[in-house]
Design a protein around this motif. Sequence first.
Motif, PDB file in Angstrom:
ATOM      1  N   LEU A  79      23.593  56.012 -44.969  1.00 56.90           N
ATOM      2  CA  LEU A  79      24.493  57.162 -44.929  1.00 56.90           C
ATOM      3  C   LEU A  79      24.052  58.144 -43.847  1.00 56.90           C
ATOM      4  CD1 LEU A  79      24.936  57.795 -48.762  1.00 56.90           C
ATOM      5  CD2 LEU A  79      26.681  56.926 -47.188  1.00 56.90           C
ATOM      6  N   PHE A  80      22.735  58.349 -43.740  1.00 58.17           N
ATOM      7  CA  PHE A  80      22.169  59.243 -42.720  1.00 58.17           C
ATOM      8  C   PHE A  80      22.554  58.749 -41.326  1.00 58.17           C
ATOM      9  CE2 PHE A  80      18.835  60.792 -39.922  1.00 58.17           C
ATOM     10  CZ  PHE A  80      18.635  62.087 -40.344  1.00 58.17           C
ATOM     11  N   GLY A  81      22.389  57.449 -41.076  1.00 58.25           N
ATOM     12  CA  GLY A  81      22.687  56.891 -39.761  1.00 58.25           C
ATOM     13  C   GLY A  81      24.163  56.950 -39.422  1.00 58.25           C
ATOM     14  N   VAL A  82      25.028  56.633 -40.387  1.00 54.84           N
ATOM     15  CA  VAL A  82      26.471  56.680 -40.145  1.00 54.84           C
ATOM     16  C   VAL A  82      26.911  58.103 -39.816  1.00 54.84           C
ATOM     17  CG1 VAL A  82      28.731  56.445 -41.249  1.00 54.84           C
ATOM     18  CG2 VAL A  82      27.014  54.648 -41.536  1.00 54.84           C
ATOM     19  N   ALA A  83      26.424  59.078 -40.581  1.00 54.16           N
ATOM     20  CA  ALA A  83      26.788  60.468 -40.331  1.00 54.16           C
ATOM     21  C   ALA A  83      26.293  60.934 -38.964  1.00 54.16           C
ATOM     22  CB  ALA A  83      26.229  61.370 -41.426  1.00 54.16           C
ATOM     23  N   LEU A  84      25.105  60.476 -38.570  1.00 49.69           N
ATOM     24  CA  LEU A  84      24.544  60.870 -37.274  1.00 49.69           C
ATOM     25  C   LEU A  84      25.399  60.360 -36.122  1.00 49.69           C
ATOM     26  CD1 LEU A  84      22.312  62.139 -35.591  1.00 49.69           C
ATOM     27  CD2 LEU A  84      20.969  60.048 -35.882  1.00 49.69           C
ATOM     28  N   VAL A  85      25.802  59.091 -36.182  1.00 52.34           N
ATOM     29  CA  VAL A  85      26.644  58.535 -35.121  1.00 52.34           C
ATOM     30  C   VAL A  85      28.004  59.239 -35.096  1.00 52.34           C
ATOM     31  CG1 VAL A  85      27.854  56.466 -34.329  1.00 52.34           C
ATOM     32  CG2 VAL A  85      25.489  56.298 -35.116  1.00 52.34           C
ATOM     33  N   ALA A  86      28.576  59.492 -36.281  1.00 49.71           N
ATOM     34  CA  ALA A  86      29.869  60.184 -36.334  1.00 49.71           C
ATOM     35  C   ALA A  86      29.771  61.578 -35.740  1.00 49.71           C
ATOM     36  CB  ALA A  86      30.358  60.256 -37.785  1.00 49.71           C
ATOM     37  N   CYS A  87      28.691  62.293 -36.046  1.00 50.80           N
ATOM     38  CA  CYS A  87      28.487  63.630 -35.459  1.00 50.80           C
ATOM     39  C   CYS A  87      28.359  63.554 -33.944  1.00 50.80           C
ATOM     40  CB  CYS A  87      27.234  64.270 -36.050  1.00 50.80           C
ATOM     41  SG  CYS A  87      27.441  64.937 -37.705  1.00 50.80           S
ATOM     42  N   GLY A  88      27.593  62.567 -33.468  1.00 52.03           N
ATOM     43  CA  GLY A  88      27.407  62.429 -32.031  1.00 52.03           C
ATOM     44  C   GLY A  88      28.703  62.152 -31.302  1.00 52.03           C
ATOM     45  N   LEU A  89      29.528  61.250 -31.850  1.00 49.96           N
ATOM     46  CA  LEU A  89      30.811  60.936 -31.224  1.00 49.96           C
ATOM     47  C   LEU A  89      31.721  62.159 -31.203  1.00 49.96           C
ATOM     48  CD1 LEU A  89      31.652  57.396 -32.661  1.00 49.96           C
ATOM     49  CD2 LEU A  89      31.165  57.980 -30.278  1.00 49.96           C
ATOM     50  N   ASN A  90      31.817  62.842 -32.319  1.00 50.73           N
ATOM     51  CA  ASN A  90      32.685  64.010 -32.405  1.00 50.73           C
ATOM     52  C   ASN A  90      32.281  65.092 -31.414  1.00 50.73           C
ATOM     53  OD1 ASN A  90      34.800  63.590 -34.105  1.00 50.73           O
ATOM     54  ND2 ASN A  90      33.961  64.671 -35.845  1.00 50.73           N
ATOM     55  N   SER A  91      31.001  65.459 -31.441  1.00 44.99           N
ATOM     56  CA  SER A  91      30.551  66.542 -30.570  1.00 44.99           C
ATOM     57  C   SER A  91      30.627  66.145 -29.107  1.00 44.99           C
ATOM     58  CB  SER A  91      29.120  66.964 -30.941  1.00 44.99           C
ATOM     59  OG  SER A  91      28.245  65.865 -30.930  1.00 44.99           O
ATOM     60  N   SER A  92      30.497  64.849 -28.824  1.00 38.79           N
ATOM     61  CA  SER A  92      30.623  64.388 -27.450  1.00 38.79           C
ATOM     62  C   SER A  92      32.038  64.583 -26.927  1.00 38.79           C
ATOM     63  CB  SER A  92      30.225  62.908 -27.370  1.00 38.79           C
ATOM     64  OG  SER A  92      30.400  62.414 -26.064  1.00 38.79           O
TER      65      SER A  92
ATOM     66  N   ILE B 193      39.016  64.984 -37.181  1.00 37.62           N
ATOM     67  CA  ILE B 193      39.037  65.371 -38.594  1.00 37.62           C
ATOM     68  C   ILE B 193      38.648  64.190 -39.478  1.00 37.62           C
ATOM     69  CG2 ILE B 193      40.555  66.088 -40.479  1.00 37.62           C
ATOM     70  CD1 ILE B 193      42.063  67.824 -38.444  1.00 37.62           C
ATOM     71  N   ALA B 194      39.089  62.977 -39.114  1.00 34.48           N
ATOM     72  CA  ALA B 194      38.722  61.792 -39.896  1.00 34.48           C
ATOM     73  C   ALA B 194      37.207  61.586 -39.888  1.00 34.48           C
ATOM     74  CB  ALA B 194      39.427  60.564 -39.336  1.00 34.48           C
ATOM     75  N   LEU B 195      36.574  61.756 -38.729  1.00 35.74           N
ATOM     76  CA  LEU B 195      35.118  61.623 -38.664  1.00 35.74           C
ATOM     77  C   LEU B 195      34.421  62.734 -39.438  1.00 35.74           C
ATOM     78  CD1 LEU B 195      34.336  60.470 -35.004  1.00 35.74           C
ATOM     79  CD2 LEU B 195      34.342  59.116 -37.098  1.00 35.74           C
ATOM     80  N   LEU B 196      35.000  63.942 -39.435  1.00 32.97           N
ATOM     81  CA  LEU B 196      34.421  65.032 -40.215  1.00 32.97           C
ATOM     82  C   LEU B 196      34.446  64.703 -41.709  1.00 32.97           C
ATOM     83  CD1 LEU B 196      35.874  68.225 -38.469  1.00 32.97           C
ATOM     84  CD2 LEU B 196      33.533  67.384 -38.397  1.00 32.97           C
ATOM     85  N   ILE B 197      35.498  64.054 -42.161  1.00 31.06           N
ATOM     86  CA  ILE B 197      35.574  63.654 -43.573  1.00 31.06           C
ATOM     87  C   ILE B 197      34.488  62.622 -43.882  1.00 31.06           C
ATOM     88  CG2 ILE B 197      37.007  62.482 -45.290  1.00 31.06           C
ATOM     89  CD1 ILE B 197      39.449  63.752 -43.901  1.00 31.06           C
ATOM     90  N   VAL B 198      34.274  61.687 -42.965  1.00 31.54           N
ATOM     91  CA  VAL B 198      33.204  60.686 -43.146  1.00 31.54           C
ATOM     92  C   VAL B 198      31.847  61.377 -43.246  1.00 31.54           C
ATOM     93  CG1 VAL B 198      31.971  58.777 -42.030  1.00 31.54           C
ATOM     94  CG2 VAL B 198      34.471  58.822 -42.027  1.00 31.54           C
ATOM     95  N   ILE B 199      31.596  62.339 -42.350  1.00 36.19           N
ATOM     96  CA  ILE B 199      30.323  63.070 -42.349  1.00 36.19           C
ATOM     97  C   ILE B 199      30.133  63.816 -43.661  1.00 36.19           C
ATOM     98  CG2 ILE B 199      29.049  64.947 -41.233  1.00 36.19           C
ATOM     99  CD1 ILE B 199      30.642  64.144 -38.640  1.00 36.19           C
TER     100      ILE B 199
ATOM    101  N   ALA C  42      22.280  57.997 -29.589  1.00 34.05           N
ATOM    102  CA  ALA C  42      21.480  56.809 -29.266  1.00 34.05           C
ATOM    103  C   ALA C  42      20.505  56.485 -30.386  1.00 34.05           C
ATOM    104  CB  ALA C  42      20.732  57.034 -27.956  1.00 34.05           C
ATOM    105  N   ILE C  43      19.907  57.517 -30.973  1.00 34.16           N
ATOM    106  CA  ILE C  43      19.008  57.284 -32.111  1.00 34.16           C
ATOM    107  C   ILE C  43      19.786  56.691 -33.287  1.00 34.16           C
ATOM    108  CG2 ILE C  43      17.619  58.449 -33.878  1.00 34.16           C
ATOM    109  CD1 ILE C  43      16.671  60.368 -31.712  1.00 34.16           C
ATOM    110  N   GLY C  44      20.972  57.244 -33.558  1.00 33.52           N
ATOM    111  CA  GLY C  44      21.789  56.727 -34.650  1.00 33.52           C
ATOM    112  C   GLY C  44      22.154  55.272 -34.450  1.00 33.52           C
ATOM    113  N   LEU C  45      22.534  54.897 -33.234  1.00 28.52           N
ATOM    114  CA  LEU C  45      22.857  53.497 -32.943  1.00 28.52           C
ATOM    115  C   LEU C  45      21.634  52.610 -33.101  1.00 28.52           C
ATOM    116  CD1 LEU C  45      25.163  54.004 -29.830  1.00 28.52           C
ATOM    117  CD2 LEU C  45      25.866  53.269 -32.106  1.00 28.52           C
TER     118      LEU C  45
END
Length: 440
Positions: free
Chosen positions: A313-326, A174-180, A133-136
């Motif tokens: 970059l910080f925000g994009v990585a945060l949202v990608a991490c949140g989606l993946n871990s969710s 894995i695709a989101l991990l590459i983005v992160i 939510a913070i990332g969004l």
Amino acid sequence: MLNPTPLLPVERDGFSAVRGSVRAAPGGGVFARFMVFVGPGYLVATGYMDPGNWATSLAAGSQFGMKLLFVAVLSSLVAILFQALSARLAFAADLDLAQACRRHLPRPVAIFLWATQELAILATDLAEVIGTAIGLGLLFGLPLWLGAIVTALDVTLILAFERFGFRKLEAFVIALLIVIACCFALQVALARPDWGAAARGLLPPADLLSNPTMLYLAAGIIGATIMPHNLFLHSGVVQTRATGPGLPARREAIRFAMTDSAIALLFAMTINGAILILAASAFFAHGQGEVTDLSQAYRLIAPILGAPIAAKLFGVALVACGLNSSLTATLAGQLIMDGFLRLRLRPVARRLITRALTIIPAVTVTALAGDAATGQLLVLSQVALSFALPFALAPLVWFTGSRQVMGPLVASRAATYAAAALAIGLSLLNLKLIYDAVTG
């Protein structure tokens, strides 16, 4: 004590629809067979870099520089051992960890362990809801409450991947991990860290046990790295791989699964280290201590590094991490509920229930105390995971060291003793935290 009742056939419920669904092509060589087993380790690795992990690493790096890099690296190496045991249990006993607890432990003990792991899942969900939510909000200007509601819609991803197959889910993760990884590589390059200080950070800090704040953050890093639900997750998702008949095929499956998870966790260790190094280089080195709030880090990182793209970059990585871990927490929650209780809830129903339980406190706390409180809540959630961890490690070490459960694929005595010593050490660390809280 192990339950002496006769073993019954494994229940093919809940997660069973995808068990053994990924198979090697006939006549393939060793490398082709190994590639079949690549994927589950990366699902597990996503839990090692969720938003709660970010908060603890940011707090550790901003307050103590590179000192706690040792804890981040050591935690990842310890996690490799425990995940190896998790995979061994799956292929040796044809059970995931939750099923093994229900089958081999007295029912009251199993119910107690289930309760501890459900609380751990709630703590994990809390971190994911707040972090995503913070990332969004940072990227699109959404208020926290609206971002939390949007985050809850990730149930549609679970439903989509149920239709398209488990391999598609792994490819997405894995695709989101590459983005992160790309986002953090660029940010670290912009931060120009002191690599000499990073090398010194690989040594244990002398004041770790005497500094309560440092010890608290160390426990948060441990809880965020060796996440208890990941042990249940790994023992379930590796069973999506079909193994050939006979003992040699199971030995090969264990070896391939261990290799996959070790490579994936070393990758996660690199990301975790990058978060801490970034915090040390961007905040600690510039006198910005105690940066625990993700929004604060987002606002500070661009002017400090002199590059506006760093914040994006910080925000994009945060949202990608949140989606993946969710996504992976949803799978872990399903495995835990199915395995312990045989309660067959669809992932969409389970996610809506747990998200309702976590969105309410997240939004309430931030409404009462402001956005700054979210950072403290994120760190607290990871410390809570540290307290839940021994209740996942104890049965795992017990089962994998038992010939009655594992048969000829029982873990070696060296691995069992090492894992038991580490589990005891983590429990003693938790007791030290309680002592510090009472006396401090």
